[in-house]
Scaffold this motif. Structure first.
Motif, PDB file in Angstrom:
ATOM      1  N   VAL A   1       0.837  -1.198   0.000  1.00 11.12           N
ATOM      2  CA  VAL A   1       0.000   0.000   0.000  1.00 11.12           C
ATOM      3  C   VAL A   1       0.873   1.249   0.000  1.00 11.12           C
ATOM      4  N   ARG A   2       1.865   1.267   0.875  1.00  8.35           N
ATOM      5  CA  ARG A   2       2.739   2.427   0.962  1.00  8.35           C
ATOM      6  C   ARG A   2       3.537   2.623  -0.314  1.00  8.35           C
ATOM      7  N   MET A   3       3.956   1.507  -0.923  1.00  5.68           N
ATOM      8  CA  MET A   3       4.726   1.628  -2.155  1.00  5.68           C
ATOM      9  C   MET A   3       3.860   2.200  -3.274  1.00  5.68           C
ATOM     10  N   GLY A   4       2.577   1.852  -3.285  1.00  7.50           N
ATOM     11  CA  GLY A   4       1.680   2.416  -4.282  1.00  7.50           C
ATOM     12  C   GLY A   4       1.539   3.919  -4.134  1.00  7.50           C
ATOM     13  N   TYR A   5       1.464   4.383  -2.879  1.00  5.87           N
ATOM     14  CA  TYR A   5       1.375   5.808  -2.645  1.00  5.87           C
ATOM     15  C   TYR A   5       2.685   6.502  -3.013  1.00  5.87           C
ATOM     16  N   ALA A   6       3.809   5.851  -2.722  1.00  6.15           N
ATOM     17  CA  ALA A   6       5.099   6.416  -3.104  1.00  6.15           C
ATOM     18  C   ALA A   6       5.199   6.540  -4.627  1.00  6.15           C
ATOM     19  N   ARG A   7       4.671   5.532  -5.343  1.00 10.97           N
ATOM     20  CA  ARG A   7       4.713   5.584  -6.811  1.00 10.97           C
ATOM     21  C   ARG A   7       3.884   6.747  -7.340  1.00 10.97           C
ATOM     22  N   ASP A   8       2.740   6.993  -6.703  1.00  9.64           N
ATOM     23  CA  ASP A   8       1.925   8.128  -7.127  1.00  9.64           C
ATOM     24  C   ASP A   8       2.702   9.431  -7.008  1.00  9.64           C
ATOM     25  N   GLU A   9       3.457   9.601  -5.909  1.00 16.59           N
ATOM     26  CA  GLU A   9       4.212  10.836  -5.728  1.00 16.59           C
ATOM     27  C   GLU A   9       5.389  10.909  -6.684  1.00 16.59           C
ATOM     28  N   LEU A  10       6.001   9.754  -6.978  1.00 21.66           N
ATOM     29  CA  LEU A  10       7.100   9.753  -7.939  1.00 21.66           C
ATOM     30  C   LEU A  10       6.612  10.139  -9.335  1.00 21.66           C
ATOM     31  N   ARG A  11       5.399   9.768  -9.671  1.00 18.42           N
ATOM     32  CA  ARG A  11       4.842  10.081 -10.987  1.00 18.42           C
ATOM     33  C   ARG A  11       4.351  11.525 -11.065  1.00 18.42           C
ATOM     34  N   HIS A  12       4.045  12.124  -9.919  1.00 20.73           N
ATOM     35  CA  HIS A  12       3.559  13.509  -9.904  1.00 20.73           C
ATOM     36  C   HIS A  12       4.324  14.302  -8.836  1.00 20.73           C
ATOM     37  N   PRO A  13       5.623  14.493  -9.029  1.00 23.28           N
ATOM     38  CA  PRO A  13       6.439  15.146  -8.001  1.00 23.28           C
ATOM     39  C   PRO A  13       6.227  16.653  -7.960  1.00 23.28           C
ATOM     40  N   MET A  14       6.585  17.219  -6.819  1.00 24.18           N
ATOM     41  CA  MET A  14       6.602  18.679  -6.703  1.00 24.18           C
ATOM     42  C   MET A  14       7.982  19.156  -7.130  1.00 24.18           C
ATOM     43  N   PRO A  15       8.088  19.952  -8.171  1.00 15.03           N
ATOM     44  CA  PRO A  15       9.397  20.387  -8.686  1.00 15.03           C
ATOM     45  C   PRO A  15      10.233  21.064  -7.609  1.00 15.03           C
ATOM     46  N   GLY A  16      11.506  20.691  -7.572  1.00 11.27           N
ATOM     47  CA  GLY A  16      12.433  21.300  -6.644  1.00 11.27           C
ATOM     48  C   GLY A  16      12.356  20.782  -5.225  1.00 11.27           C
ATOM     49  N   ARG A  17      11.389  19.902  -4.934  1.00  6.59           N
ATOM     50  CA  ARG A  17      11.267  19.394  -3.568  1.00  6.59           C
ATOM     51  C   ARG A  17      11.411  17.889  -3.478  1.00  6.59           C
ATOM     52  N   ASP A  18      10.740  17.185  -4.382  1.00  5.63           N
ATOM     53  CA  ASP A  18      10.685  15.734  -4.266  1.00  5.63           C
ATOM     54  C   ASP A  18      11.896  15.063  -4.900  1.00  5.63           C
ATOM     55  N   THR A  19      12.496  14.167  -4.142  1.00  6.45           N
ATOM     56  CA  THR A  19      13.543  13.278  -4.622  1.00  6.45           C
ATOM     57  C   THR A  19      13.119  11.861  -4.292  1.00  6.45           C
ATOM     58  N   VAL A  20      13.795  10.882  -4.878  1.00  5.24           N
ATOM     59  CA  VAL A  20      13.481   9.490  -4.559  1.00  5.24           C
ATOM     60  C   VAL A  20      13.661   9.233  -3.072  1.00  5.24           C
ATOM     61  N   ALA A  21      14.768   9.730  -2.514  1.00  4.17           N
ATOM     62  CA  ALA A  21      15.046   9.496  -1.096  1.00  4.17           C
ATOM     63  C   ALA A  21      13.986  10.140  -0.202  1.00  4.17           C
ATOM     64  N   ALA A  22      13.587  11.365  -0.515  1.00  2.00           N
ATOM     65  CA  ALA A  22      12.606  12.068   0.305  1.00  2.00           C
ATOM     66  C   ALA A  22      11.258  11.363   0.271  1.00  2.00           C
ATOM     67  N   ILE A  23      10.844  10.922  -0.901  1.00  2.00           N
ATOM     68  CA  ILE A  23       9.552  10.252  -1.019  1.00  2.00           C
ATOM     69  C   ILE A  23       9.594   8.885  -0.341  1.00  2.00           C
ATOM     70  N   ALA A  24      10.669   8.134  -0.550  1.00  5.31           N
ATOM     71  CA  ALA A  24      10.781   6.821   0.086  1.00  5.31           C
ATOM     72  C   ALA A  24      10.753   6.952   1.605  1.00  5.31           C
ATOM     73  N   ASN A  25      11.509   7.905   2.122  1.00  2.00           N
ATOM     74  CA  ASN A  25      11.552   8.100   3.573  1.00  2.00           C
ATOM     75  C   ASN A  25      10.189   8.532   4.114  1.00  2.00           C
ATOM     76  N   ALA A  26       9.494   9.376   3.373  1.00  2.00           N
ATOM     77  CA  ALA A  26       8.188   9.865   3.817  1.00  2.00           C
ATOM     78  C   ALA A  26       7.171   8.741   3.948  1.00  2.00           C
ATOM     79  N   TRP A  27       7.316   7.707   3.128  1.00  2.00           N
ATOM     80  CA  TRP A  27       6.364   6.595   3.180  1.00  2.00           C
ATOM     81  C   TRP A  27       6.904   5.393   3.950  1.00  2.00           C
ATOM     82  N   GLY A  28       7.913   5.631   4.781  1.00  2.00           N
ATOM     83  CA  GLY A  28       8.338   4.600   5.711  1.00  2.00           C
ATOM     84  C   GLY A  28       9.396   3.651   5.214  1.00  2.00           C
ATOM     85  N   PHE A  29      10.026   3.959   4.078  1.00  2.00           N
ATOM     86  CA  PHE A  29      11.082   3.095   3.558  1.00  2.00           C
ATOM     87  C   PHE A  29      12.424   3.715   3.925  1.00  2.00           C
ATOM     88  N   GLY A  30      12.980   3.270   5.055  1.00  2.00           N
ATOM     89  CA  GLY A  30      14.195   3.882   5.573  1.00  2.00           C
ATOM     90  C   GLY A  30      15.454   3.491   4.840  1.00  2.00           C
TER      91      GLY A  30
END
Length: 336
Positions: A283-312
């Motif tokens: 479930v969390r990975m699906g939400y992370a994929r949604d953010e990766l597909r629609h990132p906020m320019p200048g803010r979102d990185t793979v590491a930031a999104i992964a960490n935000a959804w609990g993938f340390g």
């Protein structure tokens, strides 16, 4: 219909981190103070005045469980008038003869002694060369874990047997789990000392002891658990999908669904094909994929999104992501 709002996690309450301590003590009063702080009020006396105390303790406290690797370095007598928790003595070297509830039990590297709360215990002679793991388990938390596994309330204290074999079966497994923690006390970067891991490891120690020692609920624990009905599985799924950032455990989901943890696990295995925690990760990975597909320019990185959804661990996240979606997280972020 359940409406799921997908949102970036907010700050949650952080549990106190696990504690580790090392003590080297030569004063009897200081040794008594150590026991009172981490275990119980005790009577502690030297049996041979010609050999001074050389107390050593390496200790880890993970929430409801305290594990201490303890040596007195001198022959001592020790006793507590009241023990307010469940307690296990698991010698690494030497043997300990203790009196508890009117019976004498000999603990050794092959057999652990178990003490129940509400009464006292005493050891007439703890030899200078004896070294033991002393494990204190909070009464309320252990009994709550048993109730969760059974799926029904537990009345009164758990009437554990006086000892259990640590050379085979569930007793050997539990002894190895405790010794793993002992070996990690001196490692400041141990995964076992990370709060999220420590929480689950503690739960494993609590449940493992319930399967290792004989008690009045042992037969019920090992009996076949009927699978949770589909509606209880759906209830757990709804809760996870409604609040995917929550630090769920299988035990918590079982309580919400109104079944035992084993029944919920079997229900997920049969009706979903995944364990509850594995489903939550998807479930969390699906939400992370949604953010990766629609990132906020200048803010979102793979590491930031992964960490935000609990993938340390970024590497493990990337490997799991690629296995599920057939591309790397960075490729999704770049829109390829």
């Amino acid at each position: 219909m359940l409406i799921v709002m997908r949102h970036r996690p907010t700050t949650e309450r952080v549990d106190p981190p696990p504690e580790t301590h090392s003590f080297r003590i030569t004063d009897l009063d200081e040794a008594r103070a150590f026991c009172a702080e981490f275990y119980y009020e005790v009577h502690l006396d030297l049996l041979d005045q010609a050999r001074p105390l050389a107390f050593e303790a390496d200790l880890a406290r993970l929430g409801a469980i305290t594990v201490g690797d303890i040596r007195f370095g001198a022959d001592v007598a020790i006793g507590a008038e009241v023990i307010d928790a469940y307690h296990v003595n698991l010698p690494i070297a030497g043997a300990i003869g203790s009196e508890h509830r009117g019976a004498v039990t000999i603990a050794s590297p092959r057999r652990a002694a178990v003490f129940r709360p509400g009464t006292g215990a005493s050891t007439r002679r703890w030899a200078a060369d004896c070294r033991s793991l002393n494990i204190r388990l909070d009464r309320a938390v252990l009994e709550a874990e048993l109730a969760t596994l059974l799926g029904r309330p537990v009345r009164g204290p758990i009437r554990f047997g006086a000892s259990f074999d640590t050379t085979r079966g569930a007793g050997l497994t539990w002894a190895r789990m405790v010794n793993l923690l002992r070996s990690e006390i001196a490692n400041p970067h141990s995964a076992l000392l990370q709060p999220l891991v420590a929480e689950r490891y503690t739960q494993g120690l609590l449940g493992g002891l319930l399967f290792a020692v004989d008690h009045q609920y042992a037969d019920a624990l090992t009996a076949h658990a009927p699978p949770a009905r589909p509606r209880t599985v759906r209830r757990a799924i709804q809760v996870m999908e409604a609040d995917p950032t929550h630090r769920f455990t299988t035990a918590e989901l079982a309580r919400i669904a109104g079944v035992s943890a084993r029944a919920l696990q079997e229900g997920f295995r049969r009706h979903v094909g995944l364990a509850p925690m594995a489903y939550l990760q998807q479930v969390r990975m699906g939400y992370a994929r949604d953010e990766l597909r629609h990132p906020m320019p200048g803010r979102d990185t793979v590491a930031a999104i992964a960490n935000a959804w609990g993938f340390g661990h970024l590497g493990r996240f990337a490997a799991a992501y690629r296995e599920r979606y057939g591309e790397s997280p960075s490729a999704t972020l770049r829109g390829r």
